[in-house]
Design an enzyme around this catalytic site. Structure first.
Site, PDB file in Angstrom:
ATOM      1  N   SER A 122      -3.427  -9.197  -7.240  1.00 46.78           N
ATOM      2  CA  SER A 122      -2.690  -8.754  -6.060  1.00 46.78           C
ATOM      3  C   SER A 122      -3.026  -9.631  -4.861  1.00 46.78           C
ATOM      4  CB  SER A 122      -3.103  -7.312  -5.757  1.00 46.78           C
ATOM      5  OG  SER A 122      -2.675  -6.936  -4.477  1.00 46.78           O
ATOM      6  N   LYS A 130      -9.798  -5.402  -8.124  1.00 47.74           N
ATOM      7  CA  LYS A 130      -8.987  -6.574  -8.514  1.00 47.74           C
ATOM      8  C   LYS A 130      -9.824  -7.848  -8.401  1.00 47.74           C
ATOM      9  CE  LYS A 130      -5.137  -4.634  -9.591  1.00 47.74           C
ATOM     10  NZ  LYS A 130      -4.680  -4.676 -10.976  1.00 47.74           N
ATOM     11  N   TYR A 156      -9.923  -0.345  -4.404  1.00 48.42           N
ATOM     12  CA  TYR A 156      -8.837  -0.904  -5.213  1.00 48.42           C
ATOM     13  C   TYR A 156      -8.876  -2.435  -5.152  1.00 48.42           C
ATOM     14  CZ  TYR A 156      -4.227  -2.664  -6.456  1.00 48.42           C
ATOM     15  OH  TYR A 156      -3.208  -3.412  -7.014  1.00 48.42           O
TER      16      TYR A 156
HETATM   17  P1  NAD Z   1       2.299   1.674 -12.356  1.00 53.05           P
HETATM   18  O1  NAD Z   1       1.313   2.732 -12.011  1.00 53.05           O
HETATM   19  O2  NAD Z   1       3.743   1.979 -12.244  1.00 53.05           O
HETATM   20  O3  NAD Z   1       2.018   1.160 -13.845  1.00 53.05           O
HETATM   21  C1  NAD Z   1       0.729   1.121 -14.406  1.00 53.05           C
HETATM   22  C2  NAD Z   1       0.796   1.726 -15.800  1.00 53.05           C
HETATM   23  O4  NAD Z   1      -0.526   1.686 -16.362  1.00 53.05           O
HETATM   24  C3  NAD Z   1       1.226   3.201 -15.802  1.00 53.05           C
HETATM   25  O5  NAD Z   1       2.283   3.383 -16.722  1.00 53.05           O
HETATM   26  C4  NAD Z   1      -0.035   3.954 -16.225  1.00 53.05           C
HETATM   27  O6  NAD Z   1       0.281   5.109 -16.976  1.00 53.05           O
HETATM   28  C5  NAD Z   1      -0.766   2.913 -17.033  1.00 53.05           C
HETATM   29  N1  NAD Z   1      -2.228   3.073 -17.076  1.00 53.05           N
HETATM   30  C6  NAD Z   1      -3.076   3.316 -16.047  1.00 53.05           C
HETATM   31  N2  NAD Z   1      -4.342   3.400 -16.483  1.00 53.05           N
HETATM   32  C7  NAD Z   1      -4.304   3.200 -17.822  1.00 53.05           C
HETATM   33  C8  NAD Z   1      -5.289   3.173 -18.852  1.00 53.05           C
HETATM   34  N3  NAD Z   1      -6.575   3.370 -18.578  1.00 53.05           N
HETATM   35  N4  NAD Z   1      -4.884   2.940 -20.123  1.00 53.05           N
HETATM   36  C9  NAD Z   1      -3.581   2.754 -20.425  1.00 53.05           C
HETATM   37  N5  NAD Z   1      -2.605   2.781 -19.497  1.00 53.05           N
HETATM   38  C10 NAD Z   1      -2.957   2.993 -18.213  1.00 53.05           C
HETATM   39  O7  NAD Z   1       1.914   0.385 -11.474  1.00 53.05           O
HETATM   40  P2  NAD Z   1       2.737  -0.960 -11.220  1.00 53.05           P
HETATM   41  O8  NAD Z   1       3.251  -0.929  -9.828  1.00 53.05           O
HETATM   42  O9  NAD Z   1       3.658  -1.228 -12.326  1.00 53.05           O
HETATM   43  O10 NAD Z   1       1.526  -2.007 -11.232  1.00 53.05           O
HETATM   44  C11 NAD Z   1       1.154  -2.703 -12.403  1.00 53.05           C
HETATM   45  C12 NAD Z   1      -0.075  -3.560 -12.093  1.00 53.05           C
HETATM   46  O11 NAD Z   1       0.215  -4.454 -11.025  1.00 53.05           O
HETATM   47  C13 NAD Z   1      -1.299  -2.764 -11.660  1.00 53.05           C
HETATM   48  O12 NAD Z   1      -2.445  -3.342 -12.237  1.00 53.05           O
HETATM   49  C14 NAD Z   1      -1.307  -2.934 -10.166  1.00 53.05           C
HETATM   50  O13 NAD Z   1      -2.612  -2.829  -9.634  1.00 53.05           O
HETATM   51  C15 NAD Z   1      -0.762  -4.347 -10.006  1.00 53.05           C
HETATM   52  N6  NAD Z   1      -0.124  -4.580  -8.694  1.00 53.05           N
HETATM   53  C16 NAD Z   1       0.862  -3.737  -8.261  1.00 53.05           C
HETATM   54  C17 NAD Z   1       1.432  -3.931  -6.998  1.00 53.05           C
HETATM   55  C18 NAD Z   1       2.493  -2.993  -6.484  1.00 53.05           C
HETATM   56  O14 NAD Z   1       2.710  -2.972  -5.278  1.00 53.05           O
HETATM   57  N7  NAD Z   1       3.176  -2.239  -7.323  1.00 53.05           N
HETATM   58  C19 NAD Z   1       1.018  -5.010  -6.198  1.00 53.05           C
HETATM   59  C20 NAD Z   1       0.029  -5.856  -6.685  1.00 53.05           C
HETATM   60  C21 NAD Z   1      -0.540  -5.643  -7.946  1.00 53.05           C
HETATM   61  N1  UFG Z   2       4.480   1.096   6.004  1.00 49.28           N
HETATM   62  C1  UFG Z   2       4.963   1.967   6.958  1.00 49.28           C
HETATM   63  N2  UFG Z   2       5.206   3.257   6.587  1.00 49.28           N
HETATM   64  C2  UFG Z   2       5.001   3.714   5.326  1.00 49.28           C
HETATM   65  C3  UFG Z   2       4.495   2.801   4.352  1.00 49.28           C
HETATM   66  C4  UFG Z   2       4.245   1.492   4.738  1.00 49.28           C
HETATM   67  O1  UFG Z   2       5.165   1.590   8.114  1.00 49.28           O
HETATM   68  O2  UFG Z   2       5.224   4.911   5.058  1.00 49.28           O
HETATM   69  C5  UFG Z   2       4.247  -0.321   6.381  1.00 49.28           C
HETATM   70  C6  UFG Z   2       2.806  -0.770   6.236  1.00 49.28           C
HETATM   71  O3  UFG Z   2       2.066  -0.475   7.406  1.00 49.28           O
HETATM   72  C7  UFG Z   2       2.960  -2.271   5.983  1.00 49.28           C
HETATM   73  C8  UFG Z   2       4.281  -2.362   5.217  1.00 49.28           C
HETATM   74  O4  UFG Z   2       4.972  -1.139   5.488  1.00 49.28           O
HETATM   75  O5  UFG Z   2       3.112  -2.955   7.191  1.00 49.28           O
HETATM   76  C9  UFG Z   2       4.099  -2.480   3.712  1.00 49.28           C
HETATM   77  O6  UFG Z   2       3.257  -1.423   3.243  1.00 49.28           O
HETATM   78  P1  UFG Z   2       3.107  -1.078   1.694  1.00 49.28           P
HETATM   79  O7  UFG Z   2       2.202   0.105   1.599  1.00 49.28           O
HETATM   80  O8  UFG Z   2       4.434  -0.986   1.063  1.00 49.28           O
HETATM   81  O9  UFG Z   2       2.415  -2.374   1.093  1.00 49.28           O
HETATM   82  P2  UFG Z   2       1.038  -3.078   1.450  1.00 49.28           P
HETATM   83  O10 UFG Z   2       1.355  -4.465   1.878  1.00 49.28           O
HETATM   84  O11 UFG Z   2       0.214  -2.258   2.339  1.00 49.28           O
HETATM   85  O12 UFG Z   2       0.289  -3.085   0.023  1.00 49.28           O
HETATM   86  C10 UFG Z   2       0.963  -3.414  -1.174  1.00 49.28           C
HETATM   87  C11 UFG Z   2       0.334  -2.649  -2.330  1.00 49.28           C
HETATM   88  C12 UFG Z   2      -1.072  -3.108  -2.542  1.00 49.28           C
HETATM   89  C13 UFG Z   2      -1.112  -4.588  -2.716  1.00 49.28           C
HETATM   90  C14 UFG Z   2      -0.445  -5.269  -1.552  1.00 49.28           C
HETATM   91  C15 UFG Z   2      -0.398  -6.753  -1.755  1.00 49.28           C
HETATM   92  O13 UFG Z   2       0.316  -1.273  -2.065  1.00 49.28           O
HETATM   93  O14 UFG Z   2      -1.578  -2.530  -3.707  1.00 49.28           O
HETATM   94  O15 UFG Z   2       0.875  -4.782  -1.396  1.00 49.28           O
HETATM   95  O16 UFG Z   2       0.166  -7.025  -2.984  1.00 49.28           O
HETATM   96  F1  UFG Z   2      -2.386  -4.986  -2.806  1.00 49.28           F
END
Ligand code: NAD
Ligand code: UFG
Length: 337
Positions: free
Chosen positions: A124, A152, A148
């Site tokens: 991330s 990572k 979190y």
């Molecule tokens: P998500 O929660 O939708 O998907 C994660 C999946 O992993 C879920 O289906 C959950 O049931 C499964 N899971 C969790 N723990 C598990 C375990 N111990 N064993 C087996 N399955 C398990 O999340 P996502 O948004 O699809 O994110 C996927 C990956 O990308 C994550 O590692 C997350 O940290 C990373 N990531 C997400 C974002 C974002 O904003 N969505 C940003 C940066 C990185």
């Molecule tokens: N925000 C609001 N109101 C809300 C939610 C978010 O104003 O209800 C704003 C936040 O302050 C920020 C922007 O919208 O300025 C984006 O916020 P998000 O929560 O959507 O995303 P972040 O950038 O905070 O974090 C996301 C994921 C993290 C990841 C990061 C970088 O949640 O897990 O992107 O990949 F690490």
């Protein structure tokens, strides 16, 4: 080619499975359904016309991982499984380290036993902490401000050490910026449980009438309109980035690190405006205090991925918001139980 997709029932994993099939790669989903619903498999079937293999299991269950990898002749692993809510990680740090760090160590150990040595890991942009400048390149210093983010970073460090000790392995760290949007069919999308933490799903729930208004966390940042700026990337572009990584460096030994972002920054109010245009709904919002731990701006320099993977995000802000709206309006309560 057969690829084990841990967390493949989740938001990014399920969209990536569609693109794997498109590329004639067979995904085998391994997920414990902690944060996803079983009905995702029928939606995947509907969209792709194919029956996907799904194993319900936890990545901390080494035996099940090894037998699954052997049963399906797995060639590579894309590792999405993990917990991802920043606020919750502050309350439950042990659960986060156990799932994200320990879970990854068990997975790598299982891969070693099954003779699989190609791994793509979901990292991330959070590993850049509060960047001193933007855009962010892969060689920027890393840091973390919450469990979190630390999980990572720890996984990145563990995998880096492991790859050094096992130079024949291919390990790719993909640092995602802000994934949004959904599959263009409107059948798959992001389905957060409870109150959404992230901007886009919250805005979508306001538009569909599930929430009254959006709280904009701070309008006094040093950004053009005072609200936070992020690099929003369409989840299908992100999915394509995994296929590019798998096919370009997945069989090349080494540690590979890439930003997956668009290179463009958009503010919270830009996103609200874009969503209003896409949905034809007006989005009520109120300015609220800054959210603890948020940074002013964060966007990628994605040049390395373009040069080395031949990958570049192509979908516009309009597509991101239109696709989110299609998913949200046609599935107002997310996936069926
Ligand atoms: P998500 O929660 O939708 O998907 C994660 C999946 O992993 C879920 O289906 C959950 O049931 C499964 N899971 C969790 N723990 C598990 C375990 N111990 N064993 C087996 N399955 C398990 O999340 P996502 O948004 O699809 O994110 C996927 C990956 O990308 C994550 O590692 C997350 O940290 C990373 N990531 C997400 C974002 C974002 O904003 N969505 C940003 C940066 C990185
Ligand atoms: N925000 C609001 N109101 C809300 C939610 C978010 O104003 O209800 C704003 C936040 O302050 C920020 C922007 O919208 O300025 C984006 O916020 P998000 O929560 O959507 O995303 P972040 O950038 O905070 O974090 C996301 C994921 C993290 C990841 C990061 C970088 O949640 O897990 O992107 O990949 F690490």
């Amino acid at each position: 080619m057969n690829v084990l997709v841990t967390g493949g029932m989740g938001y990014i994993g399920s969209h990536t499975c569609i693109q794997l099939l498109q590329a004639n790669i067979t995904p085998i989903i391994f997920d414990n359904l902690y944060n996803s619903k079983a009905s995702v498999t029928s939606r995947l079937h509907e969209v792709t016309g194919q029956e996907l293999a799904f194993v319900k299991g936890d990545i901390r269950d080494k035996e099940l991982l090894v037998s699954t990898m052997r049963q399906y002749n797995i060639d590579a692993v894309i590792h999405f499984a993990g917990l991802k809510a920043v606020g919750e990680s502050v309350q439950k740090p042990l659960e986060y380290y156990d799932n994200n760090v320990n879970g990854t160590l068990v997975l790598v150990d299982a891969m070693r036993e099954a003779g699989v040595n190609s791994l793509i890991f979901s990292s991330s942009a959070t590993v850049y902490g509060d960047p001193h400048t933007v855009p962010i390149t892969e060689d920027f210093p890393t840091s973390a401000t919450n469990p979190y983010g630390r999980s990572k970073l720890m996984v990145e460090e563990c995998l880096t050490d492991f790859q050094k000790a096992n130079p024949d392995w291919s390990i790719t760290l993909l640092r995602y910026f802000n994934p949004v949007g959904s599959h263009q069919s409107g059948r798959l999308g992001e389905d957060p449980q409870g109150i959404p933490n992230n901007l886009m799903p919250f805005v979508a729930q306001v538009a569909v009438g599930r929430r009254e208004y959006l709280s904009v966390f701070g309008d006094d940042y040093a950004t053009p309109d005072g609200t936070g700026v992020r690099d929003y990337i369409h989840v299908m572009d992100l999915a394509d980035g995994h296929i590019a990584a798998l096919t370009k460096v997945g069989d090349r030994s080494g540690l590979h690190t890439f930003n997956l972002g668009t290179g463009n920054g958009s503010s919270v109010l830009d996103m609200v405006k874009a969503f209003e245009q896409a949905s034809g709904k007006s989005i009520a919002y109120k300015i609220a205090p800054r959210r603890a731990g948020d940074i002013a701006e964060c966007w990628a320099d994605p040049a390395k991925a373009e040069k080395e993977l031949g990958w570049k995000a192509t979908r516009s802000l309009q597509q991101m918001t239109q696709d989110t709206w299609r998913w949200q309006s046609e599935n107002p309560n997310g996936y069926p139980e």
